[in-house]
Design a protein around this motif. Structure first.
Motif, PDB file in Angstrom:
ATOM      1  N   ILE A  71      66.100  44.635  23.124  1.00  0.00           N
ATOM      2  CA  ILE A  71      65.586  44.111  24.366  1.00  0.00           C
ATOM      3  C   ILE A  71      64.544  45.382  24.557  1.00  0.00           C
ATOM      4  O   ILE A  71      65.030  46.569  24.821  1.00  0.00           O
ATOM      5  CB  ILE A  71      66.637  44.114  25.521  1.00  0.00           C
ATOM      6  CG1 ILE A  71      67.600  43.019  25.044  1.00  0.00           C
ATOM      7  CG2 ILE A  71      65.807  43.893  26.865  1.00  0.00           C
ATOM      8  CD1 ILE A  71      68.461  42.896  26.044  1.00  0.00           C
ATOM      9  N   LEU A  72      63.164  44.840  24.713  1.00  0.00           N
ATOM     10  CA  LEU A  72      61.989  45.944  25.087  1.00  0.00           C
ATOM     11  C   LEU A  72      62.335  46.631  26.304  1.00  0.00           C
ATOM     12  O   LEU A  72      62.818  46.043  27.272  1.00  0.00           O
ATOM     13  CB  LEU A  72      60.747  45.303  25.106  1.00  0.00           C
ATOM     14  CG  LEU A  72      59.623  45.935  25.257  1.00  0.00           C
ATOM     15  CD1 LEU A  72      59.422  46.971  24.264  1.00  0.00           C
ATOM     16  CD2 LEU A  72      58.573  45.175  25.572  1.00  0.00           C
ATOM     17  N   GLY A  73      62.135  47.721  26.300  1.00  0.00           N
ATOM     18  CA  GLY A  73      62.213  48.604  27.769  1.00  0.00           C
ATOM     19  C   GLY A  73      63.843  49.245  28.035  1.00  0.00           C
ATOM     20  O   GLY A  73      64.032  49.740  28.902  1.00  0.00           O
ATOM     21  N   ARG A  74      64.887  48.835  26.983  1.00  0.00           N
ATOM     22  CA  ARG A  74      66.161  49.272  27.326  1.00  0.00           C
ATOM     23  C   ARG A  74      66.632  50.050  26.167  1.00  0.00           C
ATOM     24  O   ARG A  74      66.335  49.778  24.913  1.00  0.00           O
ATOM     25  CB  ARG A  74      67.002  48.163  27.433  1.00  0.00           C
ATOM     26  CG  ARG A  74      67.079  47.343  28.522  1.00  0.00           C
ATOM     27  CD  ARG A  74      67.951  46.200  28.802  1.00  0.00           C
ATOM     28  NE  ARG A  74      69.301  46.204  28.315  1.00  0.00           N
ATOM     29  CZ  ARG A  74      69.994  45.097  28.350  1.00  0.00           C
ATOM     30  NH1 ARG A  74      69.810  43.859  29.194  1.00  0.00           N
ATOM     31  NH2 ARG A  74      71.209  45.267  27.778  1.00  0.00           N
ATOM     32  N   ALA A  75      67.476  51.043  26.364  1.00  0.00           N
ATOM     33  CA  ALA A  75      67.994  52.054  25.376  1.00  0.00           C
ATOM     34  C   ALA A  75      69.170  51.238  24.471  1.00  0.00           C
ATOM     35  O   ALA A  75      69.374  51.459  23.362  1.00  0.00           O
ATOM     36  CB  ALA A  75      68.283  53.237  25.936  1.00  0.00           C
ATOM     37  N   MET A  76      69.857  50.415  25.261  1.00  0.00           N
ATOM     38  CA  MET A  76      70.964  49.869  24.488  1.00  0.00           C
ATOM     39  C   MET A  76      70.685  48.501  24.245  1.00  0.00           C
ATOM     40  O   MET A  76      70.032  47.694  24.965  1.00  0.00           O
ATOM     41  CB  MET A  76      72.278  49.656  25.698  1.00  0.00           C
ATOM     42  CG  MET A  76      72.744  50.934  26.009  1.00  0.00           C
ATOM     43  SD  MET A  76      74.114  51.265  26.954  1.00  0.00           S
ATOM     44  CE  MET A  76      75.374  50.220  25.942  1.00  0.00           C
ATOM     45  N   LYS A  77      71.140  47.835  23.044  1.00  0.00           N
ATOM     46  CA  LYS A  77      71.012  46.524  22.839  1.00  0.00           C
ATOM     47  C   LYS A  77      71.973  45.669  23.698  1.00  0.00           C
ATOM     48  O   LYS A  77      72.782  46.005  23.981  1.00  0.00           O
ATOM     49  CB  LYS A  77      71.077  46.314  21.156  1.00  0.00           C
ATOM     50  CG  LYS A  77      70.164  47.068  20.506  1.00  0.00           C
ATOM     51  CD  LYS A  77      70.676  46.794  19.099  1.00  0.00           C
ATOM     52  CE  LYS A  77      69.663  47.405  18.199  1.00  0.00           C
ATOM     53  NZ  LYS A  77      69.705  47.190  16.628  1.00  0.00           N
ATOM     54  N   GLY A  78      71.591  44.383  23.685  1.00  0.00           N
ATOM     55  CA  GLY A  78      72.333  43.317  24.548  1.00  0.00           C
ATOM     56  C   GLY A  78      73.377  42.921  23.220  1.00  0.00           C
ATOM     57  O   GLY A  78      73.168  42.948  21.957  1.00  0.00           O
ATOM     58  N   ASN A  79      74.225  42.065  23.677  1.00  0.00           N
ATOM     59  CA  ASN A  79      75.344  41.245  22.760  1.00  0.00           C
ATOM     60  C   ASN A  79      75.147  39.889  23.205  1.00  0.00           C
ATOM     61  O   ASN A  79      75.662  39.443  24.349  1.00  0.00           O
ATOM     62  CB  ASN A  79      76.506  42.061  22.763  1.00  0.00           C
ATOM     63  CG  ASN A  79      76.570  43.417  22.435  1.00  0.00           C
ATOM     64  OD1 ASN A  79      76.398  43.584  21.242  1.00  0.00           O
ATOM     65  ND2 ASN A  79      76.577  44.266  23.237  1.00  0.00           N
ATOM     66  N   LYS A  80      75.006  38.976  22.269  1.00  0.00           N
ATOM     67  CA  LYS A  80      74.994  37.442  22.499  1.00  0.00           C
ATOM     68  C   LYS A  80      76.026  36.808  21.541  1.00  0.00           C
ATOM     69  O   LYS A  80      76.121  37.024  20.311  1.00  0.00           O
ATOM     70  CB  LYS A  80      73.398  37.092  22.230  1.00  0.00           C
ATOM     71  CG  LYS A  80      73.538  35.439  22.570  1.00  0.00           C
ATOM     72  CD  LYS A  80      72.056  34.777  22.340  1.00  0.00           C
ATOM     73  CE  LYS A  80      72.043  33.353  22.494  1.00  0.00           C
ATOM     74  NZ  LYS A  80      72.238  33.033  23.934  1.00  0.00           N
ATOM     75  N   THR A  81      77.035  36.158  22.445  1.00  0.00           N
ATOM     76  CA  THR A  81      77.997  35.365  21.582  1.00  0.00           C
ATOM     77  C   THR A  81      77.124  34.196  20.799  1.00  0.00           C
ATOM     78  O   THR A  81      76.666  33.582  21.443  1.00  0.00           O
ATOM     79  CB  THR A  81      78.974  34.880  22.279  1.00  0.00           C
ATOM     80  OG1 THR A  81      79.512  36.096  23.100  1.00  0.00           O
ATOM     81  CG2 THR A  81      80.125  33.978  21.862  1.00  0.00           C
ATOM     82  N   VAL A  82      77.426  34.279  19.458  1.00  0.00           N
ATOM     83  CA  VAL A  82      76.750  33.156  18.858  1.00  0.00           C
ATOM     84  C   VAL A  82      77.823  32.281  18.031  1.00  0.00           C
ATOM     85  O   VAL A  82      77.546  31.390  17.099  1.00  0.00           O
ATOM     86  CB  VAL A  82      76.118  33.638  17.689  1.00  0.00           C
ATOM     87  CG1 VAL A  82      74.692  34.458  18.455  1.00  0.00           C
ATOM     88  CG2 VAL A  82      76.637  34.687  16.779  1.00  0.00           C
TER      89      VAL A  82
END
Length: 157
Positions: free
Chosen positions: A49-60
């Motif tokens: 995610i642009l502008g964030r140091a941490m990535k997000g997590n999406k359940t797939v």
């Protein structure tokens, strides 16, 4: 701060359960089971995610796995493996587990694991120093149902 705690009798007894396995329209009371466990793992993708140091997590998606230990006194699971060896036809089955401790106020819970499939299994065994024989198998499952749910313990709400 609340001083409400759970009553000891509301802990579910580990042995107060029943287990049924349905294989090709035959239902078996799996009373020789010693223990069983089934888990759901959520499959996730990391999302930058642009502008964030941490990535997000999406359940797939989800993946169901389980294991069971039982007394070595049935051939039904070896029959499944033998059928696959002889014909190439894999056999799927359902497992129904109900936990109900009459001492507890929460009632009963039933889970049905749908379309279970063995990862493999034990063919033969002996133990000249043992007291009795037991075996285990691991499996996957495709979905699950929960037709009965535990009630809420007094004080939770």
């Amino acid at each position: 701060m609340s001083n409400i705690t759970m009553n000891a009798w509301d802990a579910i007894s580990a042995a107060k359960a029943e287990c049924f396995i349905t294989i090709e329209n035959e239902r078996y009371n799996f009373m020789q089971a010693l223990k069983m466990e089934a888990k759901i793992e959520k499959v996730k993708s990391e999302i930058p995610i642009l502008g964030r140091a941490m990535k997000g997590n999406k359940t797939v998606g989800m993946k169901g796995t389980g294991s069971a230990s039982f007394h070595y006194n049935t051939s039904i699971f070896r029959d499944i493996l033998y059928k696959y060896q002889q014909s190439g036809k894999d056999v799927y089955f359902d497992i129904q587990v109900t936990n109900e401790d009459p001492t507890s106020s929460v009632g009963r819970q039933t889970i049905i694991l749908k379309d279970c499939n063995l990862n493999g299994g034990l063919l033969t065994k002996f133990d000249a120093t043992g007291e009795y024989l037991e075996e285990e198998f691991e499996f996957t499952f495709e979905s699950w149902e929960m037709p009965e749910r535990f009630g809420t313990i007094a004080g939770m709400q």
